[in-house]
Design a protein around this motif. Structure first.
Motif, PDB file in Angstrom:
ATOM      1  N   GLU A 164       0.823  -1.211   0.000  1.00 26.30           N
ATOM      2  CA  GLU A 164       0.000   0.000   0.000  1.00 26.30           C
ATOM      3  C   GLU A 164       0.854   1.256   0.000  1.00 26.30           C
ATOM      4  N   GLN A 165       1.907   1.284   0.793  1.00 26.72           N
ATOM      5  CA  GLN A 165       2.767   2.467   0.823  1.00 26.72           C
ATOM      6  C   GLN A 165       3.524   2.633  -0.489  1.00 26.72           C
ATOM      7  N   SER A 166       3.897   1.508  -1.115  1.00 21.75           N
ATOM      8  CA  SER A 166       4.550   1.593  -2.429  1.00 21.75           C
ATOM      9  C   SER A 166       3.589   2.193  -3.452  1.00 21.75           C
ATOM     10  N   CYS A 167       2.328   1.758  -3.408  1.00 18.51           N
ATOM     11  CA  CYS A 167       1.327   2.294  -4.332  1.00 18.51           C
ATOM     12  C   CYS A 167       1.074   3.777  -4.065  1.00 18.51           C
ATOM     13  N   ASP A 168       0.969   4.139  -2.790  1.00 20.49           N
ATOM     14  CA  ASP A 168       0.708   5.545  -2.454  1.00 20.49           C
ATOM     15  C   ASP A 168       1.842   6.451  -2.933  1.00 20.49           C
ATOM     16  N   TYR A 169       3.077   5.999  -2.758  1.00 20.53           N
ATOM     17  CA  TYR A 169       4.217   6.804  -3.202  1.00 20.53           C
ATOM     18  C   TYR A 169       4.206   6.942  -4.727  1.00 20.53           C
ATOM     19  N   LYS A 175      -5.943   0.834  -6.443  1.00 21.61           N
ATOM     20  CA  LYS A 175      -4.557   1.319  -6.498  1.00 21.61           C
ATOM     21  C   LYS A 175      -3.626   0.253  -7.089  1.00 21.61           C
ATOM     22  N   ILE A 176      -3.759  -0.979  -6.609  1.00 17.94           N
ATOM     23  CA  ILE A 176      -2.900  -2.059  -7.111  1.00 17.94           C
ATOM     24  C   ILE A 176      -3.094  -2.264  -8.615  1.00 17.94           C
ATOM     25  N   GLU A 194      -4.575   8.563  -3.698  1.00 23.14           N
ATOM     26  CA  GLU A 194      -4.095   7.812  -2.534  1.00 23.14           C
ATOM     27  C   GLU A 194      -5.255   7.327  -1.673  1.00 23.14           C
ATOM     28  N   SER A 195      -6.372   8.036  -1.725  1.00 26.77           N
ATOM     29  CA  SER A 195      -7.537   7.667  -0.931  1.00 26.77           C
ATOM     30  C   SER A 195      -8.383   6.566  -1.588  1.00 26.77           C
TER      31      SER A 195
END
Length: 456
Positions: free
Chosen positions: A345-350, A378-379, A371-372
């Motif tokens: 999730e953090q990789s996707c958000d970045y 996101k994936i 990001e939300s």
């Protein structure tokens, strides 16, 4: 009459039923190499240092020559291990390499000499004729699995054999049907989502199966599974793939066969069964070199991640390094699953923060991703973008799409969500490993393949 003879004195049979009559010995050797799997046989002999002592070579004498009537493949392999130059030139290097591995060359062999071909014929027929009731009968996969457990404690179809025995004991399957299903059961159980749905906590090579659902619930699942076994609409036979098996789980769920909850404590499916993954079978001591390789292998297997990532973000790098070096997946499957969720999730958000124009495409519709956005969006949106850029293969994208189906209680997305939001969802280390394997290409593509701009 039994005797011991030099291998160089033996002649391959010109009238061997495996080929048309061939008089030239080198031509016979060439035919056997090309058509009768002499290479793997020679390799097996070289590795073991001897031929199978349960198989006796049969010969007779014709025109003052010792002719091999039974065991031509073995004698051919032994001749080539003694003299690789007997092989056609393109195969000589292979047999020469094998020859170097044999500490003590096999120069003589025990044989049984028949007075004539006629005397040998009834015995040859018994060994080789498919129509003979007394011919040597190959083991079924089920029988082979039992032998492997006795031999080294680690049969390939261990769990399937236990499921089969449990099913036979409880009359969930007919004995005649059991002869053909063991490899297919192994294929079914190789999918972590299947084992989870069936309440099976152990792996495919564990005979001592442990479950966390009631025995009656598992009986209902298996009864339905065997009932559907030959139904082509479900495709759960030997040619099934993971998608087929996941679809079948949805079918079982629609029938109400999959239990909604699990037992607080595990139980043994067949009490008293010896474990095969913690086998105490006696082994030859490893050399120091092999011990080192084995230790390295085990060390790699303890952690979830065995590859390097170039992560420039301190927090995400720390999550990655903890997964790689701190947590042992077999001992901490829940913590590993939770950190895997954090990593992806953090990789996707970045990625989304640095790429503000990412769109998610599904069923002819597109939406801007933030990001939300939910984790699934996101994936898959980032995977679509990376596949378009050539950093992810189509089959890797397809796997992610399949694993991230909405409103499903199985699959990678389900595991990532349930590890944080479902207190009743049990997780095994195999499921954590499977989820990571599905996400691994995306993680590597984000950090190692995507051309990040240099930042000051």
């Amino acid at each position: 009459m039994r005797k011991t003879l030099s291998i160089t004195r033996l002649y391959l049979d010109p009238k061997n039923p495996r080929h048309i009559p061939i008089e030239n010995q080198k031509e016979i050797i060439e035919f056997l190499i090309e058509n009768e799997k002499i290479k793997p046989l020679a390799k097996d002999i070289a590795e073991k240092g001897l031929i199978n002592p349960l198989d006796l070579v049969g010969i007779t004498e014709e025109n003052k020559k010792k002719i091999v009537l039974e065991g031509n493949r073995r004698i051919c392999a032994l001749k080539l291990l003694l003299n690789p130059l007997l092989a056609p030139k393109k195969h000589q290097k292979y047999f020469n390499n094998l020859k170097q591995k044999i500490a003590t060359p096999i120069k003589k062999i025990e044989v049984h000499q028949f007075k004539s071909r006629l005397e040998a014929q009834p015995w040859l027929s018994t060994l080789h004729s498919a129509s003979s009731d007394t011919a040597r009968k190959s083991w079924s996969t089920e029988q082979q699995t039992r032998f492997e457990q006795e031999a080294d404690g680690k049969p390939d179809h261990a769990a399937a054999l236990t499921i089969l025995e449990f099913s036979l004991q409880n009359k969930l399957i007919q004995p005649e049907q059991s002869q053909k299903v063991i490899t297919t059961i192994t294929r079914m159980l190789s999918t972590p989502e299947v084992r989870e749905a069936f309440g099976i906590l152990t792996g495919v090579k564990e005979r001592n199966i442990k479950i966390n659902i009631k025995l009656e619930e598992l009986k209902e699942i298996l009864r339905q599974y065997f009932n559907d076994f030959d139904n082509k609409a479900h495709n759960i036979g030997s040619r099934s793939n993971k998608e087929d098996r996941l679809r079948y789980l949805e079918h079982l769920k629609s029938l109400g066969k999959i239990p909604p909850s699990h037992l607080p404590e595990e139980i043994e499916l067949l009490p008293g069964m010896i474990s095969t993954t913690n086998s105490t079978a006696i082994k030859e001591p490893l050399s120091n070199k092999n011990q080192s390789k084995n230790s390295t292998y085990k060390k790699k297997q303890n952690g979830l991640i065995d590859y390097e990532l170039k992560v420039p973000v301190s927090k995400i790098e720390s999550v990655y390094l903890e997964l790689k070096t701190k947590l042992k997946v077999k001992e901490t499957p829940y913590a590993v699953a939770a950190l895997l969720r954090a990593l992806i999730e953090q990789s996707c958000d970045y990625f989304l923060r640095k790429n503000c124009s990412i769109q998610f495409h599904e069923n002819g519709r597109s939406e801007k991703v933030k990001e939300s956005s939910i984790l699934r969006v996101k994936i898959l949106s980032i995977a679509q973008e990376l596949e378009k850029l050539g950093h992810l293969e189509k089959k890797e994208l397809s796997t992610l799409i399949n694993e991230c189906q909405p409103n499903r209680d199985i699959g990678t997305l389900s595991l990532l969500n349930s590890v944080l939001h479902n207190y009743a969802h049990n997780i095994t280390f195999e499921q954590s490993i499977a989820a990571h394997n599905n996400l691994k290409p995306l993680i590597i593509a984000i950090w190692n393949k995507y051309p990040w701009p240099n930042e000051e």
